[in-house]
Design a protein around this motif. Sequence first.
Motif, PDB file in Angstrom:
ATOM      1  N   ARG A 171      -2.194   5.456  -4.775  1.00 41.90           N
ATOM      2  CA  ARG A 171      -1.620   6.419  -3.846  1.00 41.90           C
ATOM      3  C   ARG A 171      -0.572   7.337  -4.484  1.00 41.90           C
ATOM      4  NH1 ARG A 171       0.175   4.882   2.303  1.00 41.90           N
ATOM      5  NH2 ARG A 171       0.965   6.933   2.927  1.00 41.90           N
TER       6      ARG A 171
ATOM      7  N   MET B 161      -2.801  -0.778  -5.153  1.00 45.76           N
ATOM      8  CA  MET B 161      -2.827   0.124  -4.001  1.00 45.76           C
ATOM      9  C   MET B 161      -1.748   1.204  -4.124  1.00 45.76           C
ATOM     10  SD  MET B 161      -3.537  -2.783  -1.072  1.00 45.76           S
ATOM     11  CE  MET B 161      -3.842  -1.637   0.268  1.00 45.76           C
TER      12      MET B 161
ATOM     13  N   SER C  89       0.805  -1.232   0.000  1.00 50.18           N
ATOM     14  CA  SER C  89       0.000   0.000   0.000  1.00 50.18           C
ATOM     15  C   SER C  89       0.830   1.271   0.000  1.00 50.18           C
ATOM     16  CB  SER C  89      -0.938   0.005   1.215  1.00 50.18           C
ATOM     17  OG  SER C  89      -0.182  -0.078   2.415  1.00 50.18           O
TER      18      SER C  89
END
Length: 1145
Positions: A1073, A1069, A1047
């Motif tokens: 971001r 993920m 992540s």
Amino acid sequence: MADALLGIVIENLGYFVREELASFLGVEKLTQKLNENLTTIRAVLKDAQKKQITSNVVKQWLQKLSDAAYVLDDILDECSITSKAHGDNTSFHPMKILAHRNIGKRMKKVAKKIDDIAEERIKFGFQQVGVMEEHQRGDDEWRQTISTITEPKVYGRDKDKEQIVEFLLRHASDSEKLSVYSIVGHGGYGKTALAQMVFNDESVKTHFDLKIWVCVSDDFSMMKVLESIIENTIGKNPHLSSLESMQKNVQEILQNKRYLLVLDDVWTEDREKWNKFKSVLQNRTKGASVLVTTRLDNVASIMGTYPAHPLVGLSDDHIWSLFKQQAFGENGEERAELVEIGKKLVRKFVGSPLAAKVLGSSLQRETDEHQWISVLESEIWNLPEDDPIISALRLSYFNMKLSLRPCFTFCAVFPKDFEMVKEDLIHLWMANGLVTSRGNLQMEHVGDEVWNQLWQRSFFQEVKSDLTGNITFKMHDFIHDLAQSIMGEECISYDVSKLTNLSIRVHHMSLFDKKSKHDYMIPCQKVDSLRTFLEYKQPSKNLNALLSKTPLRALHTSSHQLSSLKSLMHLRYLKLSSCDITTLPGSVCRLQKLQTLKLEDCVFLSSFPKQFTKLKDLRHLMIKDCPSLISTPFRIRELTCLKTLTNFIVGLETGFGLAELHNLQLGGKLYIKGLENVSNKEDAKEANLIGKKDLNSLYLSWGDDANSQVGGVDVEVLEALEPHSGLKHFGVNGYGGTDFPHWMKNTSILKGLVSIILFGCKNCRQLPPFGKLPCLTTLFISEMRDLKYIDDDLYEPATDKVFTSLKKLTLYNLQNLKRVLKVEGVEMLTQLLELDITKASKFTFPSLPSVESLSVQGGNEDLFKFIGYNKRREEVAYSSSRGIVGYNMSNLKSLRISGFNRHDLLVKLCTLSALESLEIDSCNGVESFSALLLIGLRSLRTLSISSCDRFKSMSEGIRYLTCLETLEISNCPQFVFPHNMNSLTSLRLLHLWDLGDNENILDGIEGIPSLQKLSLMDFPLVTALPDCLGAMTSLQELYIIDFPKLSSLPDSFQQLRNLQKLIIIDCPMLEKRYKRGCEDQHKIAHIPEFYFESGAKPTFPENIISAWETYNQKIYYPLSGFEKMIDSTDLSTKDIDIEYGKYTR
């Protein structure tokens, strides 16, 4: 060039009269006068060419003559073409009348120019030379050619070599700064030869970790030199577009290595450019050195860190030894009067080995004392603008026959240091009329004679011959300068980045692209008679416009916009490479004069136009890397001039059978494909292969639909395809018979074979006695399920030697193969360098001390039991009798092991101290590398471990791998990193892929000090990358692929200030971001190159678009493994897949 051109024009004028074209056009008297003028001029041409050196007026007169002759030749050529196109001369076709009227007007105009030129010659007082006598002089003695190519001995440089080697091995070896040492001397003094002696010295080879040779020449381009360093090191062009990425790559290659870089023939005096380049080379490794050769003291001063090594001229004694070798040969008679003249001559060479070699070669077999005296007393020695070396080269040029001169000077069309291909050059000479048939001697053989004469006169150098017989060579810069000075504006080679307006006098030109400039225009409004256009780059935007106005004889292009072909009626040579065409344009069939057609890397080309057989003058049809081709030209038998047909595809329809080959006198390479379509031996005999005495390579292929219930038809067909006994290369693919024909078992027929490929002959149980073939260097055998021995003939162990010349042996999918020979104890394979064994589970083989590269996949479990084992003397006989592999494999440098399950597989590898590359794949018994093993592998540079299910560790012994540069570990689910990865000080590249379910596995990479490229792939459970990643400040490239649970990047990531490239693929993920516009995008903003790629399912509209694009794609089938091998210059099996399928591009 003028003499050859006048010869062509005079011959064509004779044809013009014989065919009553002159009478038809009303220019009969004019033609007669032209013939008289040109014959008179030709008689004084040799004297005029010599006088032009000292007289600019004579030089201008020759230029005017040459220009007028080019135009007249174009007119006569056009006239013969239009006459054939519109029928006999009595017909009154309107287009023919119009064309001939235009031709008549142009002839009168050029005849007036030639009349004036003939009148002007009188004032120069030229002397006549018997042209025919001169042309015939020495033809018989030069007819004898030699088969081997050897470099001449280097005289008088042993002391120079010792001094330079002493510097590199002692003075420079303790310096932490980069040592730069220069060899300075005049051109032709042997600087390159001396550097080569140093480069290949045995002590230098062992002292340096890496040696690189780069020829710099006139243009010191950082991009070009860096690219050469990379290409010479990794074996392929890196195709990097930015200087930054090129620098990083070179630094990665040189890091922590004691290297020797030779920069040959440097000219640049730009201190700033050198300092920038030097900064890239600095690696703080003791002994790293650069050896420079240059003619300029200032270059040595700017570049050198030590005083230069001045290369003075050779002594008269050494020059005499070299001159004598060239002029008289090894055992030739040294007549006293010629020796006396020769010793006076060598004093004029000012110590230049090049001058001695070239002028000595030009006087070889010249027994006339007066000829030697004329060379000694020539006024050329006194030319103020020439140095003595150029003067010697000019004398060599003027001492050669007129018929050789234009062939030599034509080579100026290529740039300096260009590697020319002998066969291609001869075809270009033919296209331009520089070589023609003579009596019963075909023009190709005349061209071969000419090339050999120029080579034996030392105008060509660095001559190489590959396994398939292709010869390449270069010219020394001084020799190229000589050719260019003689040709002037007529012949040029251009880098497109420096392209300026072309002279209207240019007749031969080539274009190269050193700086990847794809979008450019040729600045040329009008060229009177452009004959040769060679485009070694992407095609120019206005290519069609340029070519449509020219009487071109030779064209090489990659353009697929070929509309201009229809207007190139004079074309003799056409090479199309990397053209995205599906069929050859019909306009090619209008090229009546075409002699040579080469099609290379045209991957979508599938067929030829129906009218192809209109090309009655075609001599060479050469096809390479055109995998989509499904048929060769219809009724190719009608091309009766054909001498080379590299590919023939047998079809079922009339006009595509083997009978088409019957009367064709083919040479070179012939690949016959589609033999499954031949139903009986009578049809096969129609190919008449035994009558094709000029063939040197023959390859025969049956497809998937072969007639092979038991292969009975195949046996009859192959028996009927017996070739002549002079073949060098032979291959069979897909043959369905159980035995090979009688002629293949006759060693007197196969005695000259250099390579043999037997690919997929599944039913064969026994091979012919190939071990008796004295010249065989390469043998490939695949997929023979019942084969037990490579050679099961009877041999006498005490006296016979078998496979005495074999260097490469590849065995693939031979499940019942037991040994090389049925008889044991026979000396064999003493020259073997490369051995590749795949799926030969019962195979054992004898000691192989000469092998340097070994690849074994899926074989006998005991195969590696004694590899590298240091046996006692009494064990040697036992090992050989048992067929145990690896006795004394001290020369082994590369080893690949795949598909073995023994747990002690690697036990004896520790004695392979020379091993540089080790690859272990699918060996499930391997659990770890012991410290003892790794101590023995200190030379290892590359280590790859893949798909070893039980492999757990490399142990703390990895600290001994001080030379390791590349480490790849993939599909090893139990693997755990040792705690001392920081001891791998030379490691530059680390590739990790699918190492199991341990989510903390990557913590083990901590502390690698010099890592530059890290690739991480397929870690489905990893949720976070280790913080230690930020400490790898040397990292330049990072690939993160298939981390579905990752992540975020570590907080330390922004410390990676040297990171140039970040690639993130299938990490949803992370993409969410860090992609542009997302919350943490600023954390990777400092990286110059980064992008994301997602494997998400396409939407419905994307599916529609993709389907449409797929529908419109061109489809091609890549070359099979067999076809790749026979198209390879070294018959290499590297990177060849046995299976192949459909590709798109």
